[in-house]
Scaffold this motif. Structure first.
Motif, PDB file in Angstrom:
ATOM      1  N   ALA A 297     -36.941 -25.017 -28.464  1.00 41.68           N
ATOM      2  CA  ALA A 297     -37.841 -25.408 -29.550  1.00 41.68           C
ATOM      3  C   ALA A 297     -39.282 -25.551 -29.096  1.00 41.68           C
ATOM      4  O   ALA A 297     -40.216 -25.314 -29.870  1.00 41.68           O
ATOM      5  N   SER A 298     -39.482 -25.939 -27.838  1.00 43.60           N
ATOM      6  CA  SER A 298     -40.834 -26.220 -27.346  1.00 43.60           C
ATOM      7  C   SER A 298     -41.454 -25.088 -26.551  1.00 43.60           C
ATOM      8  O   SER A 298     -42.682 -25.013 -26.406  1.00 43.60           O
ATOM      9  N   GLY A 299     -40.616 -24.228 -25.982  1.00 42.67           N
ATOM     10  CA  GLY A 299     -41.112 -23.185 -25.098  1.00 42.67           C
ATOM     11  C   GLY A 299     -41.240 -23.618 -23.653  1.00 42.67           C
ATOM     12  O   GLY A 299     -41.693 -22.851 -22.806  1.00 42.67           O
ATOM     13  N   ASP A 300     -40.824 -24.849 -23.333  1.00 45.88           N
ATOM     14  CA  ASP A 300     -40.896 -25.356 -21.964  1.00 45.88           C
ATOM     15  C   ASP A 300     -39.567 -25.103 -21.270  1.00 45.88           C
ATOM     16  O   ASP A 300     -38.613 -25.866 -21.425  1.00 45.88           O
ATOM     17  N   HIS A 301     -39.513 -24.035 -20.483  1.00 49.85           N
ATOM     18  CA  HIS A 301     -38.282 -23.643 -19.803  1.00 49.85           C
ATOM     19  C   HIS A 301     -38.337 -23.925 -18.298  1.00 49.85           C
ATOM     20  O   HIS A 301     -37.685 -23.244 -17.502  1.00 49.85           O
ATOM     21  N   PHE A 302     -39.097 -24.921 -17.895  1.00 51.39           N
ATOM     22  CA  PHE A 302     -39.175 -25.288 -16.487  1.00 51.39           C
ATOM     23  C   PHE A 302     -37.760 -25.604 -15.986  1.00 51.39           C
ATOM     24  O   PHE A 302     -36.997 -26.344 -16.617  1.00 51.39           O
ATOM     25  N   ALA A 303     -37.415 -25.051 -14.831  1.00 49.63           N
ATOM     26  CA  ALA A 303     -36.031 -25.062 -14.350  1.00 49.63           C
ATOM     27  C   ALA A 303     -35.489 -26.466 -14.074  1.00 49.63           C
ATOM     28  O   ALA A 303     -34.267 -26.657 -14.093  1.00 49.63           O
ATOM     29  N   ILE A 304     -36.347 -27.451 -13.814  1.00 49.14           N
ATOM     30  CA  ILE A 304     -35.822 -28.801 -13.545  1.00 49.14           C
ATOM     31  C   ILE A 304     -35.129 -29.383 -14.768  1.00 49.14           C
ATOM     32  O   ILE A 304     -34.358 -30.338 -14.640  1.00 49.14           O
ATOM     33  N   HIS A 305     -35.385 -28.808 -15.942  1.00 45.02           N
ATOM     34  CA  HIS A 305     -34.750 -29.285 -17.173  1.00 45.02           C
ATOM     35  C   HIS A 305     -33.490 -28.499 -17.536  1.00 45.02           C
ATOM     36  O   HIS A 305     -32.734 -28.933 -18.414  1.00 45.02           O
ATOM     37  N   LEU A 306     -33.273 -27.389 -16.864  1.00 43.99           N
ATOM     38  CA  LEU A 306     -32.220 -26.463 -17.297  1.00 43.99           C
ATOM     39  C   LEU A 306     -31.202 -26.115 -16.223  1.00 43.99           C
ATOM     40  O   LEU A 306     -30.115 -25.638 -16.539  1.00 43.99           O
ATOM     41  N   ASP A 307     -31.542 -26.339 -14.961  1.00 47.83           N
ATOM     42  CA  ASP A 307     -30.708 -25.872 -13.862  1.00 47.83           C
ATOM     43  C   ASP A 307     -30.473 -27.018 -12.885  1.00 47.83           C
ATOM     44  O   ASP A 307     -31.393 -27.444 -12.180  1.00 47.83           O
ATOM     45  N   ASP A 308     -29.237 -27.515 -12.849  1.00 46.32           N
ATOM     46  CA  ASP A 308     -28.914 -28.636 -11.964  1.00 46.32           C
ATOM     47  C   ASP A 308     -29.176 -28.307 -10.501  1.00 46.32           C
ATOM     48  O   ASP A 308     -29.696 -29.140  -9.754  1.00 46.32           O
ATOM     49  N   GLU A 309     -28.813 -27.104 -10.097  1.00 42.95           N
ATOM     50  CA  GLU A 309     -28.988 -26.728  -8.696  1.00 42.95           C
ATOM     51  C   GLU A 309     -30.467 -26.712  -8.314  1.00 42.95           C
ATOM     52  O   GLU A 309     -30.858 -27.211  -7.251  1.00 42.95           O
ATOM     53  N   PHE A 310     -31.298 -26.131  -9.190  1.00 43.58           N
ATOM     54  CA  PHE A 310     -32.728 -26.105  -8.901  1.00 43.58           C
ATOM     55  C   PHE A 310     -33.292 -27.530  -8.869  1.00 43.58           C
ATOM     56  O   PHE A 310     -34.093 -27.869  -7.985  1.00 43.58           O
ATOM     57  N   ALA A 311     -32.880 -28.363  -9.825  1.00 44.12           N
ATOM     58  CA  ALA A 311     -33.367 -29.742  -9.852  1.00 44.12           C
ATOM     59  C   ALA A 311     -33.020 -30.468  -8.558  1.00 44.12           C
ATOM     60  O   ALA A 311     -33.845 -31.197  -7.993  1.00 44.12           O
ATOM     61  N   ARG A 312     -31.802 -30.251  -8.060  1.00 47.68           N
ATOM     62  CA  ARG A 312     -31.411 -30.896  -6.803  1.00 47.68           C
ATOM     63  C   ARG A 312     -32.221 -30.359  -5.626  1.00 47.68           C
ATOM     64  O   ARG A 312     -32.508 -31.085  -4.662  1.00 47.68           O
ATOM     65  N   SER A 313     -32.642 -29.091  -5.710  1.00 46.21           N
ATOM     66  CA  SER A 313     -33.406 -28.501  -4.608  1.00 46.21           C
ATOM     67  C   SER A 313     -34.792 -29.110  -4.470  1.00 46.21           C
ATOM     68  O   SER A 313     -35.414 -28.993  -3.406  1.00 46.21           O
ATOM     69  N   VAL A 314     -35.284 -29.767  -5.530  1.00 51.15           N
ATOM     70  CA  VAL A 314     -36.597 -30.418  -5.460  1.00 51.15           C
ATOM     71  C   VAL A 314     -36.459 -31.936  -5.414  1.00 51.15           C
ATOM     72  O   VAL A 314     -37.413 -32.667  -5.681  1.00 51.15           O
ATOM     73  N   GLY A 315     -35.246 -32.405  -5.091  1.00 43.32           N
ATOM     74  CA  GLY A 315     -35.063 -33.827  -4.843  1.00 43.32           C
ATOM     75  C   GLY A 315     -34.578 -34.662  -6.002  1.00 43.32           C
ATOM     76  O   GLY A 315     -34.491 -35.888  -5.895  1.00 43.32           O
ATOM     77  N   LEU A 316     -34.226 -34.031  -7.108  1.00 47.34           N
ATOM     78  CA  LEU A 316     -33.691 -34.760  -8.260  1.00 47.34           C
ATOM     79  C   LEU A 316     -32.159 -34.750  -8.215  1.00 47.34           C
ATOM     80  O   LEU A 316     -31.557 -33.843  -7.640  1.00 47.34           O
ATOM     81  N   PRO A 317     -31.517 -35.727  -8.853  1.00 46.31           N
ATOM     82  CA  PRO A 317     -30.048 -35.742  -8.877  1.00 46.31           C
ATOM     83  C   PRO A 317     -29.454 -34.611  -9.702  1.00 46.31           C
ATOM     84  O   PRO A 317     -28.295 -34.234  -9.523  1.00 46.31           O
ATOM     85  N   GLY A 318     -30.232 -34.077 -10.612  1.00 43.67           N
ATOM     86  CA  GLY A 318     -29.796 -33.029 -11.516  1.00 43.67           C
ATOM     87  C   GLY A 318     -30.891 -32.799 -12.538  1.00 43.67           C
ATOM     88  O   GLY A 318     -31.976 -33.384 -12.444  1.00 43.67           O
ATOM     89  N   ARG A 319     -30.598 -31.932 -13.520  1.00 43.55           N
ATOM     90  CA  ARG A 319     -31.635 -31.629 -14.506  1.00 43.55           C
ATOM     91  C   ARG A 319     -32.045 -32.889 -15.271  1.00 43.55           C
ATOM     92  O   ARG A 319     -31.230 -33.788 -15.495  1.00 43.55           O
ATOM     93  N   ILE A 320     -33.308 -32.938 -15.672  1.00 46.40           N
ATOM     94  CA  ILE A 320     -33.861 -34.116 -16.336  1.00 46.40           C
ATOM     95  C   ILE A 320     -34.376 -33.744 -17.724  1.00 46.40           C
ATOM     96  O   ILE A 320     -34.720 -32.588 -17.996  1.00 46.40           O
ATOM     97  N   VAL A 321     -34.423 -34.732 -18.582  1.00 46.33           N
ATOM     98  CA  VAL A 321     -34.934 -34.544 -19.941  1.00 46.33           C
ATOM     99  C   VAL A 321     -36.447 -34.351 -19.884  1.00 46.33           C
ATOM    100  O   VAL A 321     -37.149 -35.028 -19.118  1.00 46.33           O
TER     101      VAL A 321
END
Length: 269
Positions: free
Chosen positions: A168-192
């Motif tokens: 809906a917003s056009g914001d497809h940054f991977a930290i919101h959509l891909d758990d593996e990518f989010a973990r690669s940058v230090g997050l537990p998983g994808r974030i809202v």
């Protein structure tokens, strides 16, 4: 890694945006809100604000960016059929002990040139030192409420919330959509998405105030302080500050404060 201080104060190109019923409805569904929620106002600013940021921050700096604050000053609501144009200007680059803050000001105008809304977008570049501090931070919206909140309103966060919001917003940054990518940058998983969380808080303020019409909101400002995760809950604590002003903060079901220094102002009916 570098910032172009000379870009501060230099406005970018205007970007057009056509407001459609379909886009309004999709954004409302993505945020579990009513059509016309105030945070929809960010959509016409997306390209202009992005270009303003890129004019200041080099590409090697940009991976370190986080969305720090958003302040919406809503002079008129966006409605289906409107054709608007947005221009963005980076107005401040401020050194901080652990990084650098960039403040961008946007103006969205209708076909007659009348101001529809303006916004202050504050981003933070982790661990990158500014060559100089130029300009001033965005208008203050610190919360100094005392006593118990007037209301505490909890909403569930769906497992697919980030996918719906991205479409809906056009914001497809991977930290919101891909758990593996989010973990690669230090997050537990994808974030809202932070702006999705902001939409939840705006909806809660209206509910606390007993107001049905989202067009009543003339200002909505937040500071993002921690990530919210899909499948969690978000509870907004709302204080009535008088004179149609409200302060708020939001916490996750895990107890993390995800939004601080919330401020909302309602226009009289």
């Amino acid at each position: 890694m570098s910032f172009d201080v000379e870009a501060i104060g230099r406005s970018g190109d205007e970007y057009p945006y056509a407001v459609t019923e379909e886009a309004l409805r999709a954004y409302a569904e993505a945020t579990d809100d009513v059509v016309g929620g105030p945070v929809f106002a960010v959509l016409p600013t997306w390209e202009a604000a992005g270009d303003a940021g890129r004019s200041v921050a080099s590409e090697d700096v940009r991976p370190r960016i986080v969305h720090y604050e958003q302040d919406l000053l809503l002079h008129r609501p966006l409605v289906a059929g409107m054709n608007v144009r947005t221009r963005a200007t980076p107005v401040a680059l401020l050194g901080r002990p652990n990084g650098t803050t960039l403040v961008t000001h946007t103006e969205t105008r209708d076909e007659a040139g009348e101001l529809v809304n303006e916004q202050y977008v504050t981003t933070f570049f982790r661990g990158v030192e500014a060559p100089a501090s130029v300009g001033e931070r965005a208008p203050d919206h610190a919360l100094a409420a005392e006593g118990a909140p007037a209301a505490e309103i909890t909403y569930p966060v769906a497992d697919d919330q980030t996918y719906r919001y991205a479409d809906a917003s056009g914001d497809h940054f991977a930290i919101h959509l891909d758990d593996e990518f989010a973990r690669s940058v230090g997050l537990p998983g994808r974030i809202v998405h932070g702006l999705c969380t902001m939409a939840f808080t705006g909806r809660a303020v209206l509910e606390a105030a007993g107001v049905d019409d989202p067009a009543r909101i003339s200002r909505l400002a937040v500071r993002f302080s921690a990530p919210l995760f899909p499948g969690d809950t978000v509870t907004t604590r709302v204080w009535d500050l008088g004179n149609d002003g409200y302060g708020f903060e939001a916490v996750s079901g895990q107890g993390a404060t995800v939004v601080k220094d919330g401020r909302a102002v309602l226009r009289r009916a």
